[in-house]
Write an enzyme that holds these catalytic residues in place. Structure first.
Site, mmCIF file in Angstrom:
data_model
loop_
_atom_site.group_PDB
_atom_site.id
_atom_site.type_symbol
_atom_site.label_atom_id
_atom_site.label_comp_id
_atom_site.label_asym_id
_atom_site.label_seq_id
_atom_site.Cartn_x
_atom_site.Cartn_y
_atom_site.Cartn_z
ATOM 1 N N LYS A 101 37.876 46.228 29.812
ATOM 2 C CA LYS A 101 38.698 45.875 28.644
ATOM 3 C C LYS A 101 37.802 45.190 27.616
ATOM 4 O O LYS A 101 37.317 44.084 27.831
ATOM 5 C CB LYS A 101 39.859 44.964 29.058
ATOM 6 C CG LYS A 101 40.807 44.642 27.907
ATOM 7 C CD LYS A 101 42.077 43.980 28.416
ATOM 8 C CE LYS A 101 43.022 43.589 27.305
ATOM 9 N NZ LYS A 101 44.216 42.899 27.802
ATOM 10 N N LYS A 154 47.769 39.307 35.269
ATOM 11 C CA LYS A 154 47.126 38.268 34.464
ATOM 12 C C LYS A 154 45.717 38.071 35.037
ATOM 13 O O LYS A 154 45.521 38.149 36.259
ATOM 14 C CB LYS A 154 47.983 36.990 34.582
ATOM 15 C CG LYS A 154 47.420 35.769 33.906
ATOM 16 C CD LYS A 154 47.678 35.741 32.418
ATOM 17 C CE LYS A 154 46.892 34.584 31.789
ATOM 18 N NZ LYS A 154 46.702 34.748 30.344
ATOM 19 N N ASN A 179 37.941 41.846 32.469
ATOM 20 C CA ASN A 179 38.261 41.153 31.214
ATOM 21 C C ASN A 179 36.947 40.749 30.543
ATOM 22 O O ASN A 179 36.347 39.727 30.877
ATOM 23 C CB ASN A 179 39.155 39.936 31.499
ATOM 24 C CG ASN A 179 39.564 39.219 30.226
ATOM 25 O OD1 ASN A 179 38.901 39.345 29.203
ATOM 26 N ND2 ASN A 179 40.630 38.443 30.304
ATOM 27 N N SER A 228 36.911 40.435 27.238
ATOM 28 C CA SER A 228 37.519 40.461 25.911
ATOM 29 C C SER A 228 38.361 39.259 25.518
ATOM 30 O O SER A 228 38.816 39.205 24.376
ATOM 31 C CB SER A 228 38.392 41.711 25.816
ATOM 32 O OG SER A 228 39.212 41.858 26.960
ATOM 33 N N CYS A 229 38.584 38.295 26.417
ATOM 34 C CA CYS A 229 39.417 37.151 26.023
ATOM 35 C C CYS A 229 38.711 36.422 24.872
ATOM 36 O O CYS A 229 37.551 36.030 24.994
ATOM 37 C CB CYS A 229 39.615 36.218 27.209
ATOM 38 S SG CYS A 229 40.675 34.833 26.794
ATOM 39 N N ASN A 247 42.144 43.975 23.290
ATOM 40 C CA ASN A 247 42.628 42.626 23.527
ATOM 41 C C ASN A 247 43.030 42.078 22.155
ATOM 42 O O ASN A 247 42.939 42.783 21.148
ATOM 43 C CB ASN A 247 41.534 41.773 24.170
ATOM 44 C CG ASN A 247 42.120 40.593 24.938
ATOM 45 O OD1 ASN A 247 43.008 39.910 24.436
ATOM 46 N ND2 ASN A 247 41.627 40.359 26.147
ATOM 47 N N THR A 248 43.494 40.841 22.111
ATOM 48 C CA THR A 248 43.943 40.267 20.839
ATOM 49 C C THR A 248 42.770 40.105 19.867
ATOM 50 O O THR A 248 41.614 40.033 20.272
ATOM 51 C CB THR A 248 44.589 38.900 21.092
ATOM 52 O OG1 THR A 248 43.710 38.153 21.929
ATOM 53 C CG2 THR A 248 45.943 39.051 21.744
#
Ligand SMILES: Cc1cc2nc3c(=O)[nH]c(=O)nc-3n(C[C@H](O)[C@H](O)[C@H](O)COP(=O)(O)O)c2cc1C
Length: 373
Positions: free
Chosen positions: A190, A45, A150, A152-153, A217-218
């Protein structure tokens, strides 16, 4: 016995299947269980340095489709199929100090499994860029095998974080470069799928020195509004913000992003994510050019870390290699990218011959004409 191993960004994997950065990898106990269950690798995470407080309510819900009607809803009911996950969960709410000893212990317990640390900081100034380096150094000192940035969140409030960075090719490049300056281990970037042309940001990441791109990512999305209550199906005090869609609904969307990436950079490494729950899903990513794949939603719904999902993925890969042994395919690497060049411009798709084509006059519409009552 089929050989499930692969090498990706210089790292040896027992199998090409990883748990992606998400609730399944939010704790030491989950990650240990995941390795015991057979996952080749896990991405933790996302770990950051800024304080994280999640919304006062559920952080994730699952959208389900009825089999015999067009109805889709997050309401729990029987005889439905999973459509997608929707979440507005932030990165790990645990501090770097909390993670550091745990990363070391996990690596000692499973030295032959691949442990990737997902990290995130800001990007607006030198202090934030140093935060990336602090996170990277701390994780690699504990023996982590790779870093995943990350970028990409999709639901960060800060304009200098998450997908807000991932939408800016210069920032993507700078952040990657800054992390590469201190990292002795591979760096994966990502990226967010929420851009016009993901190839642009990927180029920025590779220019910054990224060893691989992870996608997707989402996807940015909203929950549906309930027709009876007129409330969003997930909300706090009636309010909602955009969140991320994952699971089966994004599989074809993510494949399209991946196809753009692997065609633009056929010699680079890619880790595919989005809607994977069976080997057949994973195979589409491999055939487009991914060397590894990652799973979130399907694992969340299978005892939190996906023991049955990984069993099926490994068994599916073994079956596939056995069935195709005659073609000389010994490992998944032998089929990676095999269908990359089958995605072409629409104008290159064969048209019907003059004999078969009637100028569009023969039939109208798709459904049969209504029966007269
Ligand atoms: C509840 C939840 C939390 C997530 N948290 C993170 C995260 O902290 N860092 C990250 O890079 N991706 C995060 N993701 C995205 C997943 O890693 C994955 O990219 C996405 O869910 C698509 O995969 P799937 O279709 O298998 O779910 C999260 C996803 C969900 C559902």
């Amino acid at each position: 016995m089929a050989d499930l191993t692969t090498t990706f960004t210089g790292l040896r994997f027992r199998n090409p299947f990883l748990l992606s950065s998400a609730p399944p990898t939010e704790s030491e106990s989950n990650i240990l269980r995941a390795f015991e269950a057979g996952w080749g690798g896990v991405v933790t995470k996302t770990i950051g340095l800024h304080p994280v407080v999640n919304v006062a309510g559920p952080k994730t819900k699952f959208l389900r489709a009825d089999a015999d009607s067009p109805h889709i809803s997050m309401k729990k009911r029987t005889a439905t199929a999973l459509h997608s996950s929707w979440n507005w969960e932030l990165i790990s709410d645990k501090t770097l100090d909390w993670w550091v000893p745990r990363l070391g212990r996990i690596k000692k317990a499973f030295p032959d499994h691949v442990l990737v640390a997902s990290i995130m900081a800001g990007s607006g100034n030198d202090t934030e860029l140093r935060h990336w380096q602090q996170l990277a150094t701390a994780c690699q000192e504990q023996g982590c095998d790779a870093l995943e940035l990350n970028l990409s969140c999709p639901h960060m409030d800060r304009p200098d974080m998450g997908s807000n960075v991932g939408k800016d090719k210069e920032l993507v490049s700078i952040v990657t470069q800054v992390v590469k300056q201190v990292s002795k281990i591979p760096v994966w970037a990502k990226l967010t799928p929420s851009t016009t042309d993901i190839v642009v940001e990927a180029r920025g990441a590779f220019l910054g020195g990224a060893d691989a791109i992870t996608s997707s990512n989402t996807f940015t999305s909203l929950p549906l509004i309930d027709a009876e209550t007129l409330e969003f199906e997930i909300n706090v005090d009636g309010f909602v913000s955009t969140g991320g869609l994952g699971g089966p609904a994004i599989l074809p969307l993510s494949l399209a992003k991946m196809s753009q990436l692997t065609q633009a950079f056929p010699d680079k490494a890619f880790s595919g994510i989005g809607g994977i729950s069976t080997f057949e899903h994973a195979l589409s990513y491999f055939l487009l050019g991914c060397g590894t794949v990652q799973v979130c939603t399907a694992a969340m719904l299978d005892h939190a870390i996906g023991p049955n999902v990984i069993r099926e993925l490994n068994a599916g890969l073994a079956r596939f290699l056995d069935q195709n042994a005659g073609k000389g395919w010994k490992r998944i690497d032998d089929v990676v990218g095999l269908r990359r060049d089958r995605v072409v411009a629409q104008s290159r798709i064969r048209r019907p011959t003059e004999k078969d084509y009637h100028g569009g006059f023969e039939a109208e519409g798709y459904a049969p004409a209504e029966e007269k009552v």
